[in-house]
Design an enzyme around this catalytic site. Structure first.
Site, PDB file in Angstrom:
ATOM      1  N   ASN A 236      -8.943  -0.205   6.987  1.00 52.55           N
ATOM      2  CA  ASN A 236      -7.758   0.596   7.290  1.00 52.55           C
ATOM      3  C   ASN A 236      -7.384   0.425   8.754  1.00 52.55           C
ATOM      4  O   ASN A 236      -8.070   0.925   9.635  1.00 52.55           O
ATOM      5  CB  ASN A 236      -8.042   2.071   6.983  1.00 52.55           C
ATOM      6  CG  ASN A 236      -6.847   2.960   7.256  1.00 52.55           C
ATOM      7  OD1 ASN A 236      -5.743   2.494   7.527  1.00 52.55           O
ATOM      8  ND2 ASN A 236      -7.060   4.260   7.182  1.00 52.55           N
TER       9      ASN A 236
ATOM     10  N   GLU B 288     -13.983   4.481   5.362  1.00 51.68           N
ATOM     11  CA  GLU B 288     -13.017   5.001   6.318  1.00 51.68           C
ATOM     12  C   GLU B 288     -13.633   5.206   7.706  1.00 51.68           C
ATOM     13  O   GLU B 288     -14.811   5.538   7.832  1.00 51.68           O
ATOM     14  CB  GLU B 288     -12.459   6.332   5.796  1.00 51.68           C
ATOM     15  CG  GLU B 288     -11.385   6.975   6.649  1.00 51.68           C
ATOM     16  CD  GLU B 288     -10.108   6.153   6.765  1.00 51.68           C
ATOM     17  OE1 GLU B 288     -10.179   5.026   7.298  1.00 51.68           O
ATOM     18  OE2 GLU B 288      -9.050   6.642   6.347  1.00 51.68           O
TER      19      GLU B 288
ATOM     20  N   ASP C 101      -0.984  15.890   5.750  1.00 51.65           N
ATOM     21  CA  ASP C 101      -1.862  15.175   4.819  1.00 51.65           C
ATOM     22  C   ASP C 101      -3.150  15.974   4.620  1.00 51.65           C
ATOM     23  O   ASP C 101      -4.218  15.593   5.092  1.00 51.65           O
ATOM     24  CB  ASP C 101      -2.166  13.782   5.370  1.00 51.65           C
ATOM     25  CG  ASP C 101      -3.041  12.956   4.446  1.00 51.65           C
ATOM     26  OD1 ASP C 101      -3.041  13.227   3.230  1.00 51.65           O
ATOM     27  OD2 ASP C 101      -3.747  12.049   4.947  1.00 51.65           O
TER      28      ASP C 101
ATOM     29  N   ASP D 160      -2.882   5.646  -2.857  1.00 55.97           N
ATOM     30  CA  ASP D 160      -3.854   6.636  -2.406  1.00 55.97           C
ATOM     31  C   ASP D 160      -3.814   7.830  -3.360  1.00 55.97           C
ATOM     32  O   ASP D 160      -2.804   8.525  -3.446  1.00 55.97           O
ATOM     33  CB  ASP D 160      -3.472   7.045  -0.985  1.00 55.97           C
ATOM     34  CG  ASP D 160      -4.383   8.096  -0.378  1.00 55.97           C
ATOM     35  OD1 ASP D 160      -5.290   8.582  -1.067  1.00 55.97           O
ATOM     36  OD2 ASP D 160      -4.164   8.434   0.804  1.00 55.97           O
TER      37      ASP D 160
ATOM     38  N   CYS E  85      -6.878  14.168   6.898  1.00 60.53           N
ATOM     39  CA  CYS E  85      -6.596  12.765   7.190  1.00 60.53           C
ATOM     40  C   CYS E  85      -7.899  12.072   7.587  1.00 60.53           C
ATOM     41  O   CYS E  85      -8.723  12.639   8.306  1.00 60.53           O
ATOM     42  CB  CYS E  85      -5.568  12.662   8.306  1.00 60.53           C
ATOM     43  SG  CYS E  85      -5.289  10.986   8.896  1.00 60.53           S
TER      44      CYS E  85
ATOM     45  N   HIS F   7      -7.242   4.415  -4.918  1.00 62.95           N
ATOM     46  CA  HIS F   7      -8.546   4.785  -4.367  1.00 62.95           C
ATOM     47  C   HIS F   7      -8.710   6.297  -4.393  1.00 62.95           C
ATOM     48  O   HIS F   7      -7.750   7.057  -4.280  1.00 62.95           O
ATOM     49  CB  HIS F   7      -8.776   4.199  -2.972  1.00 62.95           C
ATOM     50  CG  HIS F   7      -7.825   4.635  -1.896  1.00 62.95           C
ATOM     51  ND1 HIS F   7      -7.882   5.880  -1.307  1.00 62.95           N
ATOM     52  CD2 HIS F   7      -6.816   3.968  -1.278  1.00 62.95           C
ATOM     53  CE1 HIS F   7      -6.952   5.964  -0.369  1.00 62.95           C
ATOM     54  NE2 HIS F   7      -6.284   4.827  -0.343  1.00 62.95           N
TER      55      HIS F   7
ATOM     56  N   GLU G 118     -11.323   9.460  -2.967  1.00 63.42           N
ATOM     57  CA  GLU G 118     -12.233   9.702  -1.850  1.00 63.42           C
ATOM     58  C   GLU G 118     -13.251  10.797  -2.145  1.00 63.42           C
ATOM     59  O   GLU G 118     -13.168  11.486  -3.174  1.00 63.42           O
ATOM     60  CB  GLU G 118     -11.434  10.022  -0.593  1.00 63.42           C
ATOM     61  CG  GLU G 118     -10.637  11.296  -0.678  1.00 63.42           C
ATOM     62  CD  GLU G 118      -9.536  11.350   0.362  1.00 63.42           C
ATOM     63  OE1 GLU G 118      -9.502  12.323   1.135  1.00 63.42           O
ATOM     64  OE2 GLU G 118      -8.694  10.425   0.390  1.00 63.42           O
TER      65      GLU G 118
ATOM     66  N   ASP H  48      -5.959  10.370  -3.130  1.00 62.79           N
ATOM     67  CA  ASP H  48      -6.685  11.464  -2.474  1.00 62.79           C
ATOM     68  C   ASP H  48      -8.028  11.710  -3.161  1.00 62.79           C
ATOM     69  O   ASP H  48      -8.799  10.792  -3.368  1.00 62.79           O
ATOM     70  CB  ASP H  48      -5.830  12.726  -2.420  1.00 62.79           C
ATOM     71  CG  ASP H  48      -4.737  12.642  -1.360  1.00 62.79           C
ATOM     72  OD1 ASP H  48      -4.835  11.767  -0.479  1.00 62.79           O
ATOM     73  OD2 ASP H  48      -3.786  13.424  -1.417  1.00 62.79           O
TER      74      ASP H  48
ATOM     75  N   ARG I 106     -13.225   5.419  -1.930  1.00 65.45           N
ATOM     76  CA  ARG I 106     -13.183   5.603  -0.472  1.00 65.45           C
ATOM     77  C   ARG I 106     -14.265   6.602  -0.080  1.00 65.45           C
ATOM     78  O   ARG I 106     -14.414   7.646  -0.721  1.00 65.45           O
ATOM     79  CB  ARG I 106     -11.809   6.130  -0.050  1.00 65.45           C
ATOM     80  CG  ARG I 106     -11.750   6.563   1.404  1.00 65.45           C
ATOM     81  CD  ARG I 106     -10.366   6.990   1.810  1.00 65.45           C
ATOM     82  NE  ARG I 106     -10.402   8.119   2.735  1.00 65.45           N
ATOM     83  CZ  ARG I 106      -9.342   8.659   3.303  1.00 65.45           C
ATOM     84  NH1 ARG I 106      -8.136   8.174   3.050  1.00 65.45           N
ATOM     85  NH2 ARG I 106      -9.468   9.690   4.118  1.00 65.45           N
TER      86      ARG I 106
ATOM     87  N   TYR J 164       0.847  -1.188   0.000  1.00 65.55           N
ATOM     88  CA  TYR J 164       0.000   0.000   0.000  1.00 65.55           C
ATOM     89  C   TYR J 164       0.882   1.236   0.000  1.00 65.55           C
ATOM     90  O   TYR J 164       1.926   1.265   0.658  1.00 65.55           O
ATOM     91  CB  TYR J 164      -0.917   0.010   1.218  1.00 65.55           C
ATOM     92  CG  TYR J 164      -1.822   1.225   1.275  1.00 65.55           C
ATOM     93  CD1 TYR J 164      -2.816   1.411   0.317  1.00 65.55           C
ATOM     94  CD2 TYR J 164      -1.675   2.184   2.268  1.00 65.55           C
ATOM     95  CE1 TYR J 164      -3.641   2.522   0.357  1.00 65.55           C
ATOM     96  CE2 TYR J 164      -2.501   3.297   2.322  1.00 65.55           C
ATOM     97  CZ  TYR J 164      -3.476   3.466   1.355  1.00 65.55           C
ATOM     98  OH  TYR J 164      -4.278   4.561   1.390  1.00 65.55           O
TER      99      TYR J 164
END
Length: 309
Positions: free
Chosen positions: A213, A191, A62, A89, A126, A116, A118, A91, A161, A48
């Site tokens: 996660n 999440e 982040d 990731d 985060c 992924h 989101e 974002d 996500r 990951y």
């Protein structure tokens, strides 16, 4: 040597084959290419690549400050180092639908197996912090639809996500997950679930693989692999675990140097030179150089100091 022996296309097929409900495939987070090699050596299922880790490695929080170029480049460096599939990731996709489409193709070019995207506003937070701002359903759906439409390799995994659990509750997260699957998501990343029962509820509600996660210091407890497998989870990520461990060790060594005037007390816990050389496959590169340069040109004495070589 140089280094993955598998094509990106094969890694994508491998990822899809392993993601079945209840498999609970373990994907530790790599913080650099060499850590990806170590993850593979330790027989994990995949790698990951966390957006938080990429940002933190640049000394940034982040909150969506990294660029597509930075993420794709670093992701490609990590993916190159391992035969394992790498999930990255992405974002919020680095913009709206047209930007999301470009993001997918750049990540394909970089050799990633999937990503992924989101449903937060940009700048984001985060996933385990409070005060997140969520985009509306239409915007979230358009991002995933654009991602699915843009990929050229149909096996590149598009994971959606959703962070809406922390804002509007579990039912909202399940409803959004269903809509994102309808939009083209191949897998779901819910999440900040509160307990194993919530993971099970999401797994039961959708017909695609679900990710859990397991980040330290977050909203979720650090559930075991068996518990998550029994809930139906297909993949588990440990996004910042190795970075936190490495930085913790680095801090302790610096403290020892400061206190003792030498690193001697910490040497026993360090990776040895031989082990480091083994991880980077030093011997194979040395043989490669010897094979190219260890020869003589006919008719020329290379030991002759007057030669022009």
């Amino acid at each position: 040597m140089l280094y993955s022996h598998k094509t990106a296309q094969q890694k994508r097929l491998d990822l899809r084959a392993m993601l079945v409900p209840g498999a609970a495939r373990q994907f530790p987070g790599a913080f650099n290419p060499l850590s990806a090699r170590l993850i593979e050596e330790k027989k994990f299922d995949g790698v990951y690549i966390s957006g938080a880790v990429l940002a933190n490695d640049l000394g940034l929080p982040d909150i969506g400050m990294t660029t597509l170029t930075e993420v794709a480049a670093r992701g490609g460096q990590i993916a190159r180092m391992t035969d394992l599939p790498c999930l990255i990731d992405a974002d919020t996709g680095f913009g709206e639908p047209m930007n999301v489409a470009r993001t997918i193709q750049e990540l394909e070019n970089a050799g990633l197996a999937g990503c992924h995207i989101e449903d937060q506003f940009n700048p984001k937070r985060c996933g385990h912090l409070d005060g997140k701002n969520m985009v509306d359903l239409d915007t979230a759906v358009k991002r995933i639809a654009a991602a699915a439409d843009a990929r050229r390799d149909p096996n590149f995994l598009i994971m959606a996500r959703t962070d809406i659990r922390a804002v509007d509750g579990l039912d909202a997260a399940i409803n959004r997950a269903k809509s994102l699957v309808d939009a083209g998501a191949d897998a779901i990343f819910p999440e900040a679930m509160r307990d194993v029962a919530e993971f099970a509820a999401v797994c039961n509600a959708v017909d695609v693989p679900v990710l859990a996660n397991m980040t330290e210091f977050g909203k979720s407890e650090l559930f075991t692999r068996d518990a998550l497998a029994n809930a139906g989870v297909a993949m588990i990520i440990y996004p910042v675990t190795l970075l936190r461990s490495a930085m913790g060790a680095a801090a302790r060594v610096l403290d020892a140097i400061s206190a003792d005037g030498t690193q001697e007390s910490a040497v026993a816990d360090m990776l040895t030179r031989a082990r480091l050389y083994e991880l980077v496959d030093y011997e194979a590169y040395n043989q490669f150089d010897t094979g190219i340069f260890n020869f003589q040109v006919p008719g020329l004495d290379i030991s002759d100091n007057n030669s022009n070589l």
